[in-house]
Design a protein around this motif. Structure first.
Motif, PDB file in Angstrom:
ATOM      1  N   ASP A  35      32.850  74.331  27.040  1.00  0.00           N
ATOM      2  CA  ASP A  35      33.477  73.568  28.126  1.00  0.00           C
ATOM      3  C   ASP A  35      32.916  74.022  29.470  1.00  0.00           C
ATOM      4  N   PRO A  36      31.829  73.421  29.912  1.00  0.00           N
ATOM      5  CA  PRO A  36      31.238  73.820  31.196  1.00  0.00           C
ATOM      6  C   PRO A  36      32.140  73.536  32.399  1.00  0.00           C
ATOM      7  N   ALA A  37      33.160  72.715  32.215  1.00  0.00           N
ATOM      8  CA  ALA A  37      34.065  72.401  33.319  1.00  0.00           C
ATOM      9  C   ALA A  37      35.134  73.488  33.505  1.00  0.00           C
ATOM     10  N   LEU A  38      35.146  74.490  32.637  1.00  0.00           N
ATOM     11  CA  LEU A  38      36.121  75.573  32.757  1.00  0.00           C
ATOM     12  C   LEU A  38      35.951  76.276  34.103  1.00  0.00           C
ATOM     13  N   VAL A  39      37.048  76.429  34.807  1.00  0.00           N
ATOM     14  CA  VAL A  39      37.011  77.062  36.123  1.00  0.00           C
ATOM     15  C   VAL A  39      36.566  78.514  35.960  1.00  0.00           C
ATOM     16  N   PRO A  40      35.584  78.973  36.741  1.00  0.00           N
ATOM     17  CA  PRO A  40      35.047  80.328  36.566  1.00  0.00           C
ATOM     18  C   PRO A  40      36.085  81.436  36.637  1.00  0.00           C
ATOM     19  N   TRP A  41      37.083  81.318  37.523  1.00  0.00           N
ATOM     20  CA  TRP A  41      38.065  82.390  37.620  1.00  0.00           C
ATOM     21  C   TRP A  41      38.913  82.486  36.364  1.00  0.00           C
ATOM     22  N   MET A  42      39.117  81.367  35.662  1.00  0.00           N
ATOM     23  CA  MET A  42      39.874  81.410  34.400  1.00  0.00           C
ATOM     24  C   MET A  42      39.087  82.171  33.336  1.00  0.00           C
ATOM     25  N   TYR A  43      37.789  81.917  33.292  1.00  0.00           N
ATOM     26  CA  TYR A  43      36.903  82.632  32.368  1.00  0.00           C
ATOM     27  C   TYR A  43      36.902  84.122  32.694  1.00  0.00           C
ATOM     28  N   ALA A  44      36.825  84.456  33.964  1.00  0.00           N
ATOM     29  CA  ALA A  44      36.801  85.855  34.392  1.00  0.00           C
ATOM     30  C   ALA A  44      38.110  86.568  34.039  1.00  0.00           C
ATOM     31  N   VAL A  45      39.225  85.913  34.305  1.00  0.00           N
ATOM     32  CA  VAL A  45      40.527  86.528  34.019  1.00  0.00           C
ATOM     33  C   VAL A  45      40.720  86.709  32.519  1.00  0.00           C
ATOM     34  N   ALA A  46      40.405  85.670  31.755  1.00  0.00           N
ATOM     35  CA  ALA A  46      40.568  85.760  30.299  1.00  0.00           C
ATOM     36  C   ALA A  46      39.669  86.837  29.717  1.00  0.00           C
ATOM     37  N   GLU A  47      38.469  86.940  30.218  1.00  0.00           N
ATOM     38  CA  GLU A  47      37.515  87.925  29.711  1.00  0.00           C
ATOM     39  C   GLU A  47      37.927  89.350  30.091  1.00  0.00           C
ATOM     40  N   GLY A  48      38.479  89.528  31.274  1.00  0.00           N
ATOM     41  CA  GLY A  48      38.810  90.872  31.752  1.00  0.00           C
ATOM     42  C   GLY A  48      40.140  91.404  31.270  1.00  0.00           C
ATOM     43  N   LYS A  49      41.125  90.552  31.150  1.00  0.00           N
ATOM     44  CA  LYS A  49      42.470  91.021  30.832  1.00  0.00           C
ATOM     45  C   LYS A  49      42.667  91.384  29.366  1.00  0.00           C
ATOM     46  N   ILE A  50      41.799  90.927  28.481  1.00  0.00           N
ATOM     47  CA  ILE A  50      41.943  91.244  27.059  1.00  0.00           C
ATOM     48  C   ILE A  50      41.661  92.729  26.804  1.00  0.00           C
ATOM     49  N   ALA A  51      40.968  93.374  27.730  1.00  0.00           N
ATOM     50  CA  ALA A  51      40.608  94.784  27.548  1.00  0.00           C
ATOM     51  C   ALA A  51      41.813  95.712  27.724  1.00  0.00           C
ATOM     52  N   TRP A  88      43.592  95.664  14.595  1.00  0.00           N
ATOM     53  CA  TRP A  88      44.097  94.940  15.756  1.00  0.00           C
ATOM     54  C   TRP A  88      43.113  95.020  16.911  1.00  0.00           C
ATOM     55  N   LEU A  89      42.485  96.173  17.074  1.00  0.00           N
ATOM     56  CA  LEU A  89      41.499  96.343  18.137  1.00  0.00           C
ATOM     57  C   LEU A  89      40.320  95.388  17.936  1.00  0.00           C
ATOM     58  N   ALA A  90      39.813  95.334  16.703  1.00  0.00           N
ATOM     59  CA  ALA A  90      38.703  94.423  16.399  1.00  0.00           C
ATOM     60  C   ALA A  90      39.129  92.955  16.570  1.00  0.00           C
ATOM     61  N   ALA A  91      40.353  92.634  16.176  1.00  0.00           N
ATOM     62  CA  ALA A  91      40.838  91.256  16.316  1.00  0.00           C
ATOM     63  C   ALA A  91      40.947  90.858  17.786  1.00  0.00           C
ATOM     64  N   LEU A  92      41.438  91.758  18.619  1.00  0.00           N
ATOM     65  CA  LEU A  92      41.517  91.450  20.050  1.00  0.00           C
ATOM     66  C   LEU A  92      40.129  91.249  20.644  1.00  0.00           C
ATOM     67  N   HIS A  93      39.187  92.079  20.225  1.00  0.00           N
ATOM     68  CA  HIS A  93      37.837  91.918  20.768  1.00  0.00           C
ATOM     69  C   HIS A  93      37.180  90.631  20.259  1.00  0.00           C
ATOM     70  N   LEU A  94      37.498  90.249  19.034  1.00  0.00           N
ATOM     71  CA  LEU A  94      36.994  88.977  18.523  1.00  0.00           C
ATOM     72  C   LEU A  94      37.530  87.819  19.363  1.00  0.00           C
ATOM     73  N   LEU A  95      38.768  87.943  19.806  1.00  0.00           N
ATOM     74  CA  LEU A  95      39.329  86.948  20.724  1.00  0.00           C
ATOM     75  C   LEU A  95      38.537  86.919  22.027  1.00  0.00           C
ATOM     76  N   GLY A  96      38.147  88.088  22.506  1.00  0.00           N
ATOM     77  CA  GLY A  96      37.317  88.162  23.712  1.00  0.00           C
ATOM     78  C   GLY A  96      35.968  87.493  23.527  1.00  0.00           C
ATOM     79  N   GLY A 129      32.761  81.643  23.724  1.00  0.00           N
ATOM     80  CA  GLY A 129      32.545  80.346  23.068  1.00  0.00           C
ATOM     81  C   GLY A 129      33.233  79.211  23.791  1.00  0.00           C
ATOM     82  N   VAL A 130      34.423  79.469  24.305  1.00  0.00           N
ATOM     83  CA  VAL A 130      35.137  78.443  25.070  1.00  0.00           C
ATOM     84  C   VAL A 130      34.337  78.100  26.324  1.00  0.00           C
ATOM     85  N   ARG A 131      33.826  79.124  26.977  1.00  0.00           N
ATOM     86  CA  ARG A 131      33.015  78.879  28.185  1.00  0.00           C
ATOM     87  C   ARG A 131      31.774  78.044  27.844  1.00  0.00           C
TER      88      ARG A 131
END
Length: 155
Positions: free
Chosen positions: A101-117, A83-91, A96-98
């Protein structure tokens, strides 16, 4: 900025708990997670460009962490490292999403990247707790799915 300090304290406490009370899979996961956090902290934070593009150094740290977590997940005699490896793979997928999609709002990328930890650290804590419970109940808890003694013909 306070949430970064809270996360670092939470991770430090859980990693110390894993190093002190966990088996070898828990210790390795704690070392890997703490090392990746320290490496990320060492990177220079540039507010103008950060989270607007993929930072290849952060991606490299995440890929190295993923490879370590994958080895622990394959070799450990536990279920939580999967499960730990799967969650990190999601991270890693968030990078890849970033990239796609260059139009992705930076704060969304930051939140998604930080909260998975947070759930990753929670899984490590639960893994250590369950290891301690198995030790208390059965008197032992094999760390790895293979045994050196069985390989040599000893039991």
């Amino acid at each position: 900025m306070t949430h970064i300090y809270v996360f670092n304290m939470f991770q430090a406490l859980v990693c110390l708990y894993a190093l002190a009370k966990g088996g070898w899979p828990e210790r390795w996961a704690a070392i890997l997670l703490a090392s990746a956090s320290v490496a990320t902290i060492v990177l220079a934070f540039e507010p103008v460009t950060h989270f607007r593009t993929i930072d290849m150094r952060e991606l490299a740290i995440d890929v190295f962490l993923m490879s370590g977590l994958f080895v622990v997940a394959i070799l450990a005699n536990r279920f939580w490292p999967l499960w730990l490896a799967a969650l990190h793979l999601l991270g890693i997928g968030i990078h890849g999403v970033r990239g796609s999609d260059p139009a992705l709002v930076p704060w969304m990328y930051a939140v998604a990247e930080g909260k998975i930890a947070y759930p990753m650290i929670g899984l490590l804590a639960v893994g250590v707790l369950r290891h301690r419970l198995r030790l208390a109940r059965y008197g032992r808890d094999p760390d790895w799915s293979f045994s050196w003694r069985r390989r040599r013909g000893e039991f």
